[in-house]
Design a protein around this motif. Structure first.
Motif, mmCIF file in Angstrom:
data_model
loop_
_atom_site.group_PDB
_atom_site.id
_atom_site.type_symbol
_atom_site.label_atom_id
_atom_site.label_comp_id
_atom_site.label_asym_id
_atom_site.label_seq_id
_atom_site.Cartn_x
_atom_site.Cartn_y
_atom_site.Cartn_z
ATOM 1 N N ARG A 28 -20.515 15.012 9.846
ATOM 2 C CA ARG A 28 -19.530 13.992 9.515
ATOM 3 C C ARG A 28 -19.055 13.303 10.784
ATOM 4 N N ARG A 29 -18.736 12.038 10.660
ATOM 5 C CA ARG A 29 -18.344 11.250 11.820
ATOM 6 C C ARG A 29 -16.822 11.093 11.882
ATOM 7 N N CYS A 30 -16.360 10.757 13.089
ATOM 8 C CA CYS A 30 -14.946 10.428 13.252
ATOM 9 C C CYS A 30 -14.773 8.976 12.833
ATOM 10 N N ARG A 31 -13.987 8.739 11.830
ATOM 11 C CA ARG A 31 -13.860 7.385 11.305
ATOM 12 C C ARG A 31 -12.437 6.849 11.364
ATOM 13 N N ARG A 32 -11.516 7.593 11.890
ATOM 14 C CA ARG A 32 -10.132 7.155 11.887
ATOM 15 C C ARG A 32 -9.916 6.066 12.930
ATOM 16 N N VAL A 33 -9.440 4.909 12.484
ATOM 17 C CA VAL A 33 -9.123 3.792 13.365
ATOM 18 C C VAL A 33 -7.616 3.788 13.609
ATOM 19 N N VAL A 34 -7.226 3.706 14.858
ATOM 20 C CA VAL A 34 -5.811 3.772 15.229
ATOM 21 C C VAL A 34 -5.404 2.448 15.857
ATOM 22 N N THR A 35 -4.229 1.979 15.508
ATOM 23 C CA THR A 35 -3.658 0.765 16.090
ATOM 24 C C THR A 35 -2.449 1.142 16.931
ATOM 25 N N VAL A 36 -2.519 0.855 18.213
ATOM 26 C CA VAL A 36 -1.447 1.205 19.146
ATOM 27 C C VAL A 36 -0.671 -0.065 19.502
ATOM 28 N N PRO A 37 0.644 -0.092 19.271
ATOM 29 C CA PRO A 37 1.434 -1.283 19.622
ATOM 30 C C PRO A 37 1.410 -1.545 21.118
ATOM 31 N N LEU A 38 1.187 -2.798 21.466
ATOM 32 C CA LEU A 38 1.168 -3.206 22.861
ATOM 33 C C LEU A 38 2.426 -3.972 23.251
ATOM 34 N N GLY A 39 3.098 -4.559 22.275
ATOM 35 C CA GLY A 39 4.300 -5.342 22.528
ATOM 36 C C GLY A 39 4.186 -6.704 21.880
ATOM 37 N N ASP A 40 5.158 -7.538 22.148
ATOM 38 C CA ASP A 40 5.186 -8.893 21.605
ATOM 39 C C ASP A 40 4.719 -9.884 22.671
ATOM 40 N N LEU A 41 3.957 -10.872 22.225
ATOM 41 C CA LEU A 41 3.493 -11.936 23.102
ATOM 42 C C LEU A 41 4.099 -13.241 22.598
ATOM 43 N N SER A 42 4.950 -13.850 23.408
ATOM 44 C CA SER A 42 5.599 -15.097 23.015
ATOM 45 C C SER A 42 5.024 -16.243 23.823
ATOM 46 N N ALA A 43 4.826 -17.369 23.147
ATOM 47 C CA ALA A 43 4.275 -18.573 23.778
ATOM 48 C C ALA A 43 5.268 -19.711 23.615
ATOM 49 N N ALA A 44 5.744 -20.218 24.735
ATOM 50 C CA ALA A 44 6.622 -21.390 24.737
ATOM 51 C C ALA A 44 5.763 -22.628 24.955
#
Length: 315
Positions: A174-190
């Protein structure tokens, strides 16, 4: 008197070359290569010091780690030969937020005074990185209006590290299939109204720290992602095809786009021995319909999205 006897003169002799007949070469049949039995597959040599959960039958037990991600902006790119260059800074308060106009600043020669005098009043003109990059030439007058706010990109780090359990199924097939999303922060564009030069690209340098136990840092990985900035003419008919490439506001002014190329990926080996693919993605209303690869910014406004690292096991 007896007549003299004259012996006949001997004819000269010349050597005659004798050649032996050429022997016909004997042709021997080419021996056919003998078929060697294929070697039997042998099990790979296992190094007990190097754990690879993709190859070993005995998977390691679950490992709890903390992933702390932070980011800075560097390597700003503008059209060659144009000045002033973008300015990097670390805002003391926070990044610009939607619904609120960023504070005014001056980058480059002020058109209200001596145009030949370059003045930097935002951050440090010689800084090579920061959590914010600002560009454009301000202040200036245009059609009776005064514009004094530069365009900018700014990243806000997350509040705390992200806990992550690294584990693979015990079954070897069996394979490792768990995908994890790690917060990096907010990116604001003026996206403000500025004079050239405009920012074309900038590097988002992500530092990913893996903390295993007792707050002991396992490793820190620096992952650069290049962000491209599409500065569109505010008038739709001046764009290719005579229309805005994205959406527009109520005044018909085209939105600009900030994006990351989908082929920008990094591979990191985590403490459980599994290689993970890491991608940069954006989430938010402005990023809808972009598959997480970019977002659109409104003219003369601030747009913010959430940035995150999508971590996918490769085995």
């Amino acid at each position: 008197t007896p007549s003299p006897s004259k012996s006949p003169t001997a004819l000269p002799t010349f050597p005659v070359e004798t050649t032996s007949p050429t022997k016909t070469p004997t042709r021997r049949p080419t021996p056919k290569p003998s078929r060697k039995p294929a070697p039997r597959p042998t099990s790979p040599t296992r190094n007990p010091q190097q754990v690879n959960a993709c190859l070993r039958d005995e998977r390691p037990s679950e490992i709890l780690v903390k992933l702390a991600a932070s980011a800075r902006l560097a390597n700003a790119v503008t059209p060659r030969g144009q000045r002033p260059k973008p300015t990097f800074s670390d805002p003391a308060d926070s990044c610009p937020v939607p619904g609120k106009k960023p504070p005014p600043a001056q980058i480059g020669p002020a058109q209200t005074g001596d145009d030949d005098e370059a003045v930097f009043r935002l951050g440090h003109g010689d800084a090579d990185s920061g959590t914010q990059v600002s560009w454009g030439r301000v202040p200036f007058w245009y059609k009776g209006k005064y514009y004094d706010t530069p365009s900018s990109l700014c990243v806000t780090p997350p509040a705390e590290p992200y806990p992550l359990a690294l584990a693979c199924p015990a079954h070897p097939w069996r394979r490792c299939r768990r995908v994890v999303t790690v917060p990096l922060g907010d990116l604001s564009a003026a996206n403000m109204i500025v004079m050239p030069p405009y920012l074309q690209a900038v590097t988002l340098e992500v530092s990913l720290t893996v903390d295993t136990r007792n707050d002991a840092i396992e490793a820190t990985h620096v992952l650069p992602f290049e962000l491209t900035v599409l500065e569109t003419p505010n008038v739709a008919k001046r764009n290719p095809g005579g229309r805005c490439p994205g959406a527009s506001d109520s005044k018909g002014r085209c939105h600009d786009r900030v994006g990351v190329s989908p082929d920008q990926q990094h591979v990191v080996t985590f403490p459980n021995g599994v290689d993970h693919k890491i991608e940069l993605k954006f989430e938010g209303t402005a990023a809808e319909g972009e598959d997480g690869e970019g977002f659109w910014t409104k003219e003369n406004a601030v747009t913010a999205v959430s940035a995150s690292l999508v971590i996918t096991p490769m085995c």
